[in-house]
Design a protein around this motif. Structure first.
Motif, PDB file in Angstrom:
ATOM      1  N   LEU A   7       0.842  -1.196   0.000  1.00  0.00           N
ATOM      2  CA  LEU A   7       0.000   0.000   0.000  1.00  0.00           C
ATOM      3  C   LEU A   7       0.878   1.247   0.000  1.00  0.00           C
ATOM      4  O   LEU A   7       1.803   1.366   0.806  1.00  0.00           O
ATOM      5  N   VAL A   8       0.572   2.172  -0.898  1.00  0.00           N
ATOM      6  CA  VAL A   8       1.275   3.457  -0.983  1.00  0.00           C
ATOM      7  C   VAL A   8       0.299   4.569  -0.619  1.00  0.00           C
ATOM      8  O   VAL A   8      -0.748   4.714  -1.265  1.00  0.00           O
ATOM      9  N   LEU A   9       0.618   5.346   0.409  1.00  0.00           N
ATOM     10  CA  LEU A   9      -0.209   6.473   0.817  1.00  0.00           C
ATOM     11  C   LEU A   9       0.439   7.773   0.340  1.00  0.00           C
ATOM     12  O   LEU A   9       1.530   8.128   0.785  1.00  0.00           O
ATOM     13  N   ALA A  10      -0.252   8.463  -0.565  1.00  0.00           N
ATOM     14  CA  ALA A  10       0.263   9.698  -1.155  1.00  0.00           C
ATOM     15  C   ALA A  10      -0.656  10.859  -0.780  1.00  0.00           C
ATOM     16  O   ALA A  10      -1.824  10.864  -1.174  1.00  0.00           O
ATOM     17  N   PRO A  11      -0.176  11.823  -0.019  1.00  0.00           N
ATOM     18  CA  PRO A  11      -1.020  12.965   0.341  1.00  0.00           C
ATOM     19  C   PRO A  11      -1.612  13.649  -0.895  1.00  0.00           C
ATOM     20  O   PRO A  11      -2.791  13.980  -0.933  1.00  0.00           O
ATOM     21  N   HIS A  12      -0.757  13.856  -1.901  1.00  0.00           N
ATOM     22  CA  HIS A  12      -1.193  14.481  -3.150  1.00  0.00           C
ATOM     23  C   HIS A  12      -0.807  13.581  -4.324  1.00  0.00           C
ATOM     24  O   HIS A  12       0.131  12.789  -4.218  1.00  0.00           O
ATOM     25  N   THR A  13      -1.521  13.725  -5.401  1.00  0.00           N
ATOM     26  CA  THR A  13      -1.112  13.050  -6.629  1.00  0.00           C
ATOM     27  C   THR A  13       0.317  13.484  -6.940  1.00  0.00           C
ATOM     28  O   THR A  13       0.645  14.660  -6.812  1.00  0.00           O
ATOM     29  N   ASP A  14       1.131  12.582  -7.303  1.00  0.00           N
ATOM     30  CA  ASP A  14       2.564  12.644  -7.658  1.00  0.00           C
ATOM     31  C   ASP A  14       3.510  12.361  -6.497  1.00  0.00           C
ATOM     32  O   ASP A  14       4.676  12.044  -6.710  1.00  0.00           O
ATOM     33  N   ASP A  15       3.049  12.460  -5.243  1.00  0.00           N
ATOM     34  CA  ASP A  15       3.954  12.211  -4.113  1.00  0.00           C
ATOM     35  C   ASP A  15       4.474  10.773  -4.122  1.00  0.00           C
ATOM     36  O   ASP A  15       5.655  10.524  -3.847  1.00  0.00           O
ATOM     37  N   TYR A  76      -9.037  10.274  -3.503  1.00  0.00           N
ATOM     38  CA  TYR A  76      -9.935  11.093  -2.697  1.00  0.00           C
ATOM     39  C   TYR A  76      -9.824  12.548  -3.147  1.00  0.00           C
ATOM     40  O   TYR A  76      -8.891  12.913  -3.861  1.00  0.00           O
ATOM     41  N   SER A  77     -10.762  13.360  -2.695  1.00  0.00           N
ATOM     42  CA  SER A  77     -10.780  14.772  -3.123  1.00  0.00           C
ATOM     43  C   SER A  77     -10.755  15.714  -1.928  1.00  0.00           C
ATOM     44  O   SER A  77     -11.474  16.719  -1.882  1.00  0.00           O
ATOM     45  N   TYR A  78      -9.912  15.398  -0.950  1.00  0.00           N
ATOM     46  CA  TYR A  78      -9.763  16.305   0.181  1.00  0.00           C
ATOM     47  C   TYR A  78      -9.062  17.586  -0.255  1.00  0.00           C
ATOM     48  O   TYR A  78      -8.243  17.578  -1.171  1.00  0.00           O
ATOM     49  N   GLN A  79      -9.360  18.681   0.427  1.00  0.00           N
ATOM     50  CA  GLN A  79      -8.810  19.981   0.045  1.00  0.00           C
ATOM     51  C   GLN A  79      -7.319  20.061   0.381  1.00  0.00           C
ATOM     52  O   GLN A  79      -6.893  19.709   1.483  1.00  0.00           O
ATOM     53  N   TYR A  85      -7.439  19.111   8.957  1.00  0.00           N
ATOM     54  CA  TYR A  85      -8.776  19.434   9.459  1.00  0.00           C
ATOM     55  C   TYR A  85      -9.710  18.221   9.409  1.00  0.00           C
ATOM     56  O   TYR A  85     -10.753  18.222  10.063  1.00  0.00           O
ATOM     57  N   VAL A  86      -9.336  17.229   8.617  1.00  0.00           N
ATOM     58  CA  VAL A  86     -10.203  16.046   8.453  1.00  0.00           C
ATOM     59  C   VAL A  86      -9.437  14.774   8.801  1.00  0.00           C
ATOM     60  O   VAL A  86      -9.710  13.708   8.264  1.00  0.00           O
ATOM     61  N   ARG A  87      -8.505  14.871   9.722  1.00  0.00           N
ATOM     62  CA  ARG A  87      -7.641  13.723  10.014  1.00  0.00           C
ATOM     63  C   ARG A  87      -8.432  12.536  10.562  1.00  0.00           C
ATOM     64  O   ARG A  87      -8.098  11.393  10.264  1.00  0.00           O
ATOM     65  N   GLN A  88      -9.491  12.783  11.337  1.00  0.00           N
ATOM     66  CA  GLN A  88     -10.280  11.650  11.846  1.00  0.00           C
ATOM     67  C   GLN A  88     -11.001  10.935  10.704  1.00  0.00           C
ATOM     68  O   GLN A  88     -11.050   9.698  10.677  1.00  0.00           O
ATOM     69  N   GLU A  89     -11.527  11.692   9.766  1.00  0.00           N
ATOM     70  CA  GLU A  89     -12.182  11.092   8.598  1.00  0.00           C
ATOM     71  C   GLU A  89     -11.183  10.277   7.782  1.00  0.00           C
ATOM     72  O   GLU A  89     -11.484   9.167   7.322  1.00  0.00           O
ATOM     73  N   ILE A  90      -9.972  10.817   7.624  1.00  0.00           N
ATOM     74  CA  ILE A  90      -8.926  10.098   6.897  1.00  0.00           C
ATOM     75  C   ILE A  90      -8.552   8.815   7.624  1.00  0.00           C
ATOM     76  O   ILE A  90      -8.408   7.750   7.011  1.00  0.00           O
ATOM     77  N   LEU A  91      -8.408   8.895   8.933  1.00  0.00           N
ATOM     78  CA  LEU A  91      -8.083   7.702   9.722  1.00  0.00           C
ATOM     79  C   LEU A  91      -9.157   6.633   9.549  1.00  0.00           C
ATOM     80  O   LEU A  91      -8.841   5.440   9.375  1.00  0.00           O
ATOM     81  N   THR A 119       2.468  15.421   6.802  1.00  0.00           N
ATOM     82  CA  THR A 119       2.510  15.058   8.223  1.00  0.00           C
ATOM     83  C   THR A 119       1.238  14.337   8.640  1.00  0.00           C
ATOM     84  O   THR A 119       1.280  13.324   9.360  1.00  0.00           O
ATOM     85  N   THR A 120       0.102  14.839   8.186  1.00  0.00           N
ATOM     86  CA  THR A 120      -1.182  14.226   8.534  1.00  0.00           C
ATOM     87  C   THR A 120      -1.275  12.792   8.029  1.00  0.00           C
ATOM     88  O   THR A 120      -1.642  11.876   8.780  1.00  0.00           O
ATOM     89  N   ILE A 121      -0.935  12.574   6.761  1.00  0.00           N
ATOM     90  CA  ILE A 121      -1.034  11.226   6.189  1.00  0.00           C
ATOM     91  C   ILE A 121      -0.026  10.290   6.851  1.00  0.00           C
ATOM     92  O   ILE A 121      -0.344   9.122   7.121  1.00  0.00           O
ATOM     93  N   ALA A 122       1.162  10.782   7.136  1.00  0.00           N
ATOM     94  CA  ALA A 122       2.164   9.943   7.810  1.00  0.00           C
ATOM     95  C   ALA A 122       1.662   9.514   9.191  1.00  0.00           C
ATOM     96  O   ALA A 122       1.719   8.333   9.550  1.00  0.00           O
ATOM     97  N   GLN A 123       1.168  10.465   9.966  1.00  0.00           N
ATOM     98  CA  GLN A 123       0.735  10.150  11.325  1.00  0.00           C
ATOM     99  C   GLN A 123      -0.483   9.238  11.340  1.00  0.00           C
ATOM    100  O   GLN A 123      -0.540   8.276  12.114  1.00  0.00           O
ATOM    101  N   GLU A 124      -1.463   9.520  10.494  1.00  0.00           N
ATOM    102  CA  GLU A 124      -2.662   8.677  10.476  1.00  0.00           C
ATOM    103  C   GLU A 124      -2.357   7.306   9.869  1.00  0.00           C
ATOM    104  O   GLU A 124      -2.973   6.303  10.251  1.00  0.00           O
TER     105      GLU A 124
END
Length: 209
Positions: A7-15, A76-79, A85-91, A119-124
């Motif tokens: 599994l690869v978690l990318a905060p933004h497309t291209d990361d 996903y289409s998070y801002q 601001y939506v870290r719980q939803e992401i988790l 930071t948010t994606i790494a922590q969650e």
């Protein structure tokens, strides 16, 4: 590495392509499954002259160049710049993903990455997959420090596929870190560290043997 479902978690497309495009190419060529999750398509940051959803198209094309199957790409289409601001939803989304299948290896941005979305994606990611092997990938322009604790060796074709994938991001312009020269230079530098031609480096967050 004994990991067949990755599994690869990318905060933004291209990361994901920037941090481990060569590794993704290598794993897929070895017959492993790679699922890529992008959390923001950064519509607010798309330059004028491009459709607002252009990054959805570009990430589909880029990940296909690496060999990722369309059904293994989740967008996903998070801002942008507001993932915290939506870290719980992401988790909760990550926990659902974890329950849907067993991943052997998860890639997250480095825990030393200073971008707020990264930071948010790494922590969650660590919270959701604390019982899975986790490696942190480097985006050196965002890292104040980076521990090169794990190396994945690459072939010439893996580096080439990474470059071809990044060329799909036409909306991002001529950024230095998207250039073939930079991609080759970093892969070469990481290879020199461990006595091979090319490599990508990672931080060990969690390791299960």
């Amino acid at each position: 590495m004994n990991a067949n479902n990755i599994l690869v978690l990318a905060p933004h497309t291209d990361d994901g392509e920037l941090g481990l495009g060569g590794t993704i190419s290598k794993f897929i060529s070895e017959g492993r499954k790679v699922t890529y999750v992008a959390f923001s398509t950064a519509e607010e940051s798309v330059p004028e002259g491009f459709p607002k959803d252009i990054l959805k198209t570009e990430v589909r094309n880029a990940t296909a160049k690496l060999g990722i199957l369309p059904e293994n790409l989740i967008i996903y289409s998070y801002q942008v710049r507001k993932l915290n601001y939506v870290r719980q939803e992401i988790l909760e989304e990550l926990i659902l993903l974890k329950k849907s299948q067993k991943f052997d290896l998860v890639f997250i941005p480095s825990l030393h990455d200073i971008h707020q979305d990264h930071t948010t994606i790494a922590q969650e990611g660590v919270r959701a997959f604390k019982n899975t092997t986790i490696l942190g990938y480097e985006l050196i322009w965002n890292n104040l420090t980076f521990n090169t604790q794990c190396f994945i060796t690459l072939g010439e074709k893996d580096v080439q596929r990474k470059i071809l994938a990044l060329k799909e991001y036409q909306s991002q312009g001529q950024r230095d870190y998207l250039s073939a020269e930079f991609i080759y230079s970093l892969a070469k530098a990481r290879g020199v560290q461990v006595g091979v031609e090319y490599a990508e480096a990672f931080e060990v967050v969690r390791l299960f043997i």
